[in-house]
Design a protein around this motif. Structure first.
Motif, PDB file in Angstrom:
ATOM      1  N   ASP A 280       0.829  -1.208   0.000  1.00  9.45           N
ATOM      2  CA  ASP A 280       0.000   0.000   0.000  1.00  9.45           C
ATOM      3  C   ASP A 280       0.864   1.258   0.000  1.00  9.45           C
ATOM      4  O   ASP A 280       0.547   2.234  -0.683  1.00  9.45           O
ATOM      5  CB  ASP A 280      -0.926   0.001   1.217  1.00  9.45           C
ATOM      6  CG  ASP A 280      -1.946  -1.119   1.164  1.00  9.45           C
ATOM      7  OD1 ASP A 280      -2.308  -1.526   0.043  1.00  9.45           O
ATOM      8  OD2 ASP A 280      -2.364  -1.590   2.235  1.00  9.45           O
TER       9      ASP A 280
ATOM     10  N   PHE B 143      -1.972  -9.475 -15.125  1.00  7.87           N
ATOM     11  CA  PHE B 143      -1.552  -8.078 -15.094  1.00  7.87           C
ATOM     12  C   PHE B 143      -0.098  -7.925 -15.522  1.00  7.87           C
ATOM     13  O   PHE B 143       0.292  -6.867 -16.024  1.00  7.87           O
ATOM     14  CB  PHE B 143      -1.731  -7.484 -13.703  1.00  7.87           C
ATOM     15  CG  PHE B 143      -3.152  -7.128 -13.358  1.00  7.87           C
ATOM     16  CD1 PHE B 143      -4.128  -7.034 -14.321  1.00  7.87           C
ATOM     17  CD2 PHE B 143      -3.506  -6.878 -12.044  1.00  7.87           C
ATOM     18  CE1 PHE B 143      -5.427  -6.704 -14.010  1.00  7.87           C
ATOM     19  CE2 PHE B 143      -4.798  -6.540 -11.710  1.00  7.87           C
ATOM     20  CZ  PHE B 143      -5.765  -6.450 -12.702  1.00  7.87           C
TER      21      PHE B 143
ATOM     22  N   VAL C  15       2.741  -3.796  -9.314  1.00 10.31           N
ATOM     23  CA  VAL C  15       2.420  -3.782  -7.887  1.00 10.31           C
ATOM     24  C   VAL C  15       0.971  -4.183  -7.653  1.00 10.31           C
ATOM     25  O   VAL C  15       0.657  -4.899  -6.694  1.00 10.31           O
ATOM     26  CB  VAL C  15       2.747  -2.403  -7.280  1.00 10.31           C
ATOM     27  CG1 VAL C  15       2.249  -2.291  -5.852  1.00 10.31           C
ATOM     28  CG2 VAL C  15       4.237  -2.145  -7.328  1.00 10.31           C
ATOM     29  N   LEU C  16       0.081  -3.759  -8.532  1.00  8.32           N
ATOM     30  CA  LEU C  16      -1.310  -4.203  -8.422  1.00  8.32           C
ATOM     31  C   LEU C  16      -1.432  -5.708  -8.644  1.00  8.32           C
ATOM     32  O   LEU C  16      -2.260  -6.365  -8.007  1.00  8.32           O
ATOM     33  CB  LEU C  16      -2.194  -3.447  -9.411  1.00  8.32           C
ATOM     34  CG  LEU C  16      -2.527  -2.010  -9.037  1.00  8.32           C
ATOM     35  CD1 LEU C  16      -3.305  -1.343 -10.163  1.00  8.32           C
ATOM     36  CD2 LEU C  16      -3.312  -1.961  -7.745  1.00  8.32           C
ATOM     37  N   ALA C  17      -0.615  -6.248  -9.524  1.00 12.54           N
ATOM     38  CA  ALA C  17      -0.610  -7.700  -9.730  1.00 12.54           C
ATOM     39  C   ALA C  17      -0.125  -8.412  -8.473  1.00 12.54           C
ATOM     40  O   ALA C  17      -0.652  -9.476  -8.110  1.00 12.54           O
ATOM     41  CB  ALA C  17       0.272  -8.072 -10.916  1.00 12.54           C
TER      42      ALA C  17
ATOM     43  N   ARG D 169      -0.471  -7.276  -5.437  1.00  9.26           N
ATOM     44  CA  ARG D 169      -1.494  -7.110  -4.392  1.00  9.26           C
ATOM     45  C   ARG D 169      -2.704  -8.002  -4.627  1.00  9.26           C
ATOM     46  O   ARG D 169      -3.238  -8.583  -3.685  1.00  9.26           O
ATOM     47  CB  ARG D 169      -1.923  -5.662  -4.327  1.00  9.26           C
ATOM     48  CG  ARG D 169      -2.913  -5.420  -3.238  1.00  9.26           C
ATOM     49  CD  ARG D 169      -3.062  -3.984  -2.927  1.00  9.26           C
ATOM     50  NE  ARG D 169      -3.879  -3.883  -1.722  1.00  9.26           N
ATOM     51  CZ  ARG D 169      -4.681  -2.897  -1.480  1.00  9.26           C
ATOM     52  NH1 ARG D 169      -4.755  -1.904  -2.317  1.00  9.26           N
ATOM     53  NH2 ARG D 169      -5.392  -2.864  -0.381  1.00  9.26           N
ATOM     54  N   THR D 170      -3.143  -8.112  -5.872  1.00 12.55           N
ATOM     55  CA  THR D 170      -4.345  -8.892  -6.156  1.00 12.55           C
ATOM     56  C   THR D 170      -4.049 -10.354  -6.440  1.00 12.55           C
ATOM     57  O   THR D 170      -4.943 -11.190  -6.306  1.00 12.55           O
ATOM     58  CB  THR D 170      -5.107  -8.300  -7.356  1.00 12.55           C
ATOM     59  OG1 THR D 170      -4.267  -8.330  -8.508  1.00 12.55           O
ATOM     60  CG2 THR D 170      -5.554  -6.888  -7.066  1.00 12.55           C
TER      61      THR D 170
ATOM     62  N   LEU E 178       3.200   0.381 -11.621  1.00  9.42           N
ATOM     63  CA  LEU E 178       1.934   0.390 -10.903  1.00  9.42           C
ATOM     64  C   LEU E 178       1.129  -0.869 -11.196  1.00  9.42           C
ATOM     65  O   LEU E 178       0.549  -1.478 -10.285  1.00  9.42           O
ATOM     66  CB  LEU E 178       1.128   1.641 -11.277  1.00  9.42           C
ATOM     67  CG  LEU E 178      -0.240   1.789 -10.638  1.00  9.42           C
ATOM     68  CD1 LEU E 178      -0.097   2.032  -9.149  1.00  9.42           C
ATOM     69  CD2 LEU E 178      -1.002   2.926 -11.283  1.00  9.42           C
ATOM     70  N   ILE E 179       1.112  -1.286 -12.432  1.00 13.27           N
ATOM     71  CA  ILE E 179       0.390  -2.503 -12.798  1.00 13.27           C
ATOM     72  C   ILE E 179       1.038  -3.731 -12.160  1.00 13.27           C
ATOM     73  O   ILE E 179       0.343  -4.640 -11.692  1.00 13.27           O
ATOM     74  CB  ILE E 179       0.307  -2.630 -14.331  1.00 13.27           C
ATOM     75  CG1 ILE E 179      -0.571  -1.525 -14.890  1.00 13.27           C
ATOM     76  CG2 ILE E 179      -0.235  -3.983 -14.737  1.00 13.27           C
ATOM     77  CD1 ILE E 179      -0.545  -1.415 -16.389  1.00 13.27           C
TER      78      ILE E 179
ATOM     79  N   LEU F 225       2.197   1.632  -3.484  1.00 16.21           N
ATOM     80  CA  LEU F 225       1.170   2.170  -4.378  1.00 16.21           C
ATOM     81  C   LEU F 225       1.026   3.679  -4.207  1.00 16.21           C
ATOM     82  O   LEU F 225       0.894   4.418  -5.193  1.00 16.21           O
ATOM     83  CB  LEU F 225      -0.173   1.487  -4.116  1.00 16.21           C
ATOM     84  CG  LEU F 225      -0.349   0.105  -4.702  1.00 16.21           C
ATOM     85  CD1 LEU F 225      -1.660  -0.516  -4.219  1.00 16.21           C
ATOM     86  CD2 LEU F 225      -0.314   0.155  -6.206  1.00 16.21           C
TER      87      LEU F 225
END
Length: 86
Positions: A4, A57, A47-49, A51-52, A44-45, A7
């Protein structure tokens, strides 16, 4: 927790890059900021990958990286030569 924070830092860096693209004093600054923005969006993508947990991604991040690099090269060639291709 760390993801977080990462991000938040990435979004802040993207906002600063957008500011530099819009208000850059020269075209070189704007092209450099645009290149940084494309790299920032790819990170960013990723890091989102993380996290999710969605591995698809990562493919999208790779495509963003390739398109960002090619657009930077094309824009730089256009600004230097007045054309992209010979």
């Amino acid at each position: 927790m760390i993801v977080d924070l990462a991000l938040g830092c990435i979004v802040l860096a993207a906002a600063l890059a957008v500011y530099r693209v819009l208000r850059g004093p020269s075209w070189g600054d704007r092209v450099t900021a645009l290149d940084f923005l494309s790299v920032d969006l790819a990170v960013l993508i990723v890091v989102l990958a993380m996290r999710t947990g969605i591995a698809r991604f990562l493919d999208v991040a790779l495509i963003f990286s390739i398109l960002g690099f090619l657009s930077t090269v094309a824009l730089t060639r256009y600004l230097l030569n007045g054309r992209v291709m010979r």
